[in-house]
Design a protein around this motif. Structure first.
Motif, short mmCIF file in Angstrom:
data_model
loop_
_atom_site.label_atom_id
_atom_site.label_comp_id
_atom_site.label_asym_id
_atom_site.label_seq_id
_atom_site.Cartn_x
_atom_site.Cartn_y
_atom_site.Cartn_z
N PRO A 131 45.99 56.93 76.49
CA PRO A 131 45.30 57.87 75.58
C PRO A 131 44.32 57.11 74.70
O PRO A 131 44.53 55.94 74.39
CB PRO A 131 46.45 58.47 74.75
N PRO A 132 43.22 57.75 74.35
CA PRO A 132 42.25 57.06 73.48
C PRO A 132 42.91 56.68 72.17
O PRO A 132 43.78 57.40 71.67
CB PRO A 132 41.15 58.11 73.27
N PRO A 133 42.55 55.54 71.63
CA PRO A 133 43.18 55.12 70.37
C PRO A 133 42.91 56.14 69.26
O PRO A 133 41.80 56.63 69.11
CB PRO A 133 42.50 53.78 70.06
N VAL A 134 43.96 56.47 68.56
CA VAL A 134 43.84 57.43 67.46
C VAL A 134 43.32 56.68 66.23
O VAL A 134 43.92 55.68 65.82
CB VAL A 134 45.19 58.08 67.14
N PRO A 135 42.19 57.11 65.71
CA PRO A 135 41.68 56.40 64.52
C PRO A 135 42.68 56.51 63.39
O PRO A 135 43.33 57.55 63.21
CB PRO A 135 40.37 57.14 64.20
N PRO A 136 42.84 55.44 62.64
CA PRO A 136 43.80 55.50 61.53
C PRO A 136 43.38 56.55 60.52
O PRO A 136 42.18 56.73 60.27
CB PRO A 136 43.74 54.08 60.93
N PRO A 137 44.34 57.27 59.97
CA PRO A 137 43.97 58.28 58.97
C PRO A 137 43.37 57.62 57.75
O PRO A 137 43.68 56.46 57.44
CB PRO A 137 45.31 58.95 58.63
N PRO A 138 42.48 58.31 57.08
CA PRO A 138 41.92 57.72 55.85
C PRO A 138 43.03 57.46 54.85
O PRO A 138 44.01 58.19 54.80
CB PRO A 138 40.95 58.81 55.35
N PRO A 139 42.91 56.39 54.10
CA PRO A 139 43.96 56.09 53.13
C PRO A 139 44.14 57.22 52.13
O PRO A 139 43.18 57.91 51.78
CB PRO A 139 43.45 54.80 52.45
N ALA A 140 45.38 57.43 51.72
CA ALA A 140 45.66 58.48 50.73
C ALA A 140 44.87 58.20 49.46
O ALA A 140 44.69 57.05 49.06
CB ALA A 140 47.15 58.54 50.45
N CYS A 141 44.40 59.27 48.86
CA CYS A 141 43.56 59.12 47.66
C CYS A 141 44.42 58.73 46.46
O CYS A 141 45.23 59.53 46.00
CB CYS A 141 42.82 60.43 47.38
N PRO A 142 44.26 57.51 45.95
CA PRO A 142 45.06 57.08 44.79
C PRO A 142 44.40 57.50 43.49
O PRO A 142 44.17 56.69 42.60
CB PRO A 142 45.08 55.56 44.95
N GLY A 143 44.06 58.76 43.40
CA GLY A 143 43.37 59.24 42.20
C GLY A 143 43.27 60.75 42.24
O GLY A 143 44.27 61.44 42.26
N PHE A 144 42.04 61.26 42.33
CA PHE A 144 41.84 62.71 42.35
C PHE A 144 40.58 63.03 43.15
O PHE A 144 39.74 62.17 43.39
CB PHE A 144 41.73 63.27 40.93
N MET A 145 40.49 64.30 43.59
CA MET A 145 39.34 64.75 44.34
C MET A 145 38.28 65.27 43.36
O MET A 145 38.60 66.01 42.43
CB MET A 145 39.73 65.84 45.34
N TYR A 146 37.05 64.87 43.61
CA TYR A 146 35.94 65.21 42.72
C TYR A 146 34.88 65.97 43.51
O TYR A 146 34.59 65.63 44.66
CB TYR A 146 35.35 63.94 42.12
N GLU A 147 34.31 67.00 42.89
CA GLU A 147 33.26 67.79 43.55
C GLU A 147 31.89 67.31 43.08
O GLU A 147 31.61 67.28 41.88
CB GLU A 147 33.45 69.28 43.23
#
Length: 365
Positions: A131-147
């Protein structure tokens, strides 16, 4: 040398023959484009492999396993890369198959010319498709989401929130820093905040880091260390920051007193120097005592020991902080508790007014 002897010379001297490179290891997986009239069964017969192997290599196929012209299928067969000097015959010998079958599935017609680098499907030789290599998930956000808002840049956001552009890029893989979109949400990685070795303070009108450092016996550098991301030029009223209590020697202690419900926001500290037998008490964020009772006009600190109380009054500073320094009659180590209450100036016997804060004195080493 005539042609006859030249031919014999090369056959008698193999070292003079050109050296051909070894064959390349085969790859696995041939892309086949479905044609009109194709069925999985006909494709399987054409390439000499089981129908089930095609289905397993293409998990998007579901019953009744219908295929459409133009659809690409992965066939789990070996793929050979032609190297210089190879022919269809030598490739057939390499895999143990009739070279004419290789020519047929690859639609190679007379004079059966192949070229180095050309890819050839090898019919009948199945292989396991990884199977094609699964790209690693983005690292968990150690903060907050900003718009993202109008005018935002990664540089400005990094400065505003005490991080770096590199950290923003790390936790937002794929983001284009030159094309931020209004409404786009990104992770703002907040620097890891050290544990506050003191107490949390709520910013008031006129506060500066310099004035807070002087008031609480610390430094601006220490305030910045324990409040990463803070902008000293833009303190907000109501903003909470850590006030680090200065580190003390083994015979010095800082005690943060527990406040009561009388003044829930009261902040009381006791700085104890057992070597010099001195105590300093600081009381902040409290109203004038008269607001707690018309006859009350002072805050008092009470040191309690088995023999009774030692009392001293606190006095207001221009910043409306109540403070006092005292050298008790007994050694500090003989006291076990401290209390702060609103009192009449004349009361020196024992606490009688509203209790503001209390604490158990630590034992010196």
């Amino acid at each position: 040398m005539n042609e006859k002897y030249k031919w014999e010379y090369y056959h008698l001297n193999p070292s003079q023959l050109p050296i051909l490179p070894p064959p390349l290891p085969p790859e696995c997986g041939w892309i086949y484009t479905v044609k009109a009239g194709d069925f999985l069964s006909s494709i399987a017969r054409q390439f000499g492999i089981p129908v089930r192997s095609i289905i397993e290599a293409n998990p998007e196929l579901t019953p009744p396993y219908l295929i459409q012209p133009g659809q690409n299928l992965i066939l789990p067969i070996k793929v050979h890369t032609v190297t210089p000097g190879q022919t269809l015959y030598s490739i057939g010998e390499l895999y143990g198959f009739d070279w004419r079958d290789i020519a047929r599935v690859n639609q190679i017609n007379p004079p059966y010319t192949i070229r180095p680098g050309q890819k050839l499907a090898i019919p009948g030789v199945t292989c396991d498709i990884l199977p094609p290599p699964v790209p690693p998930p983005p690292p968990a956000c150690p903060g907050f989401m900003y718009e993202i808002k109008q005018g935002d840049t990664l540089y400005n956001l990094a400065r505003q929130y005490g991080t770096t552009v590199d950290m923003l890029l790390k936790y937002n893989p794929g983001i284009d820093p030159r094309r931020l979109q209004i409404g786009q949400k990104i992770c703002i990685p907040v620097p890891e905040t050290p544990t506050c070795p003191g107490f949390m303070y709520e910013i008031k009108q006129g506060d500066t880091l310099y004035s807070l450092a002087r008031r609480y016996g610390t430094t601006v550098d220490m305030l910045l260390k324990y409040n990463p991301g803070i902008d000293p030029r833009r303190l907000q009223i109501g903003q909470k920051i850590c006030i680090p209590v200065p580190e003390t020697g083994s015979e010095k202690r800082c005690l943060i007193l527990a406040n009561t419900n009388v003044v829930p926001k009261a902040l009381a500290l006791a700085l104890l120097d057992y070597t010099e037998n001195k105590i300093m008490v600081i009381l902040d964020q409290v109203p004038d005592p008269v607001q707690l009772g018309t006859e009350l006009n002072v805050y008092k600190a009470w040191l309690q020991s088995p023999q009774g109380y030692t009392v001293f009054s606190l006095y207001p500073t221009p910043q409306k902080i109540w403070a006092a320094r005292s050298t008790p009659a007994q050694l500090l180590k003989n006291y076990n508790r401290i209390q702060i209450s609103a009192e009449k100036e004349t009361n020196t016997a024992q606490p009688a007014g509203p209790l503001i804060a209390t604490g158990i004195l630590p034992t010196p080493s």
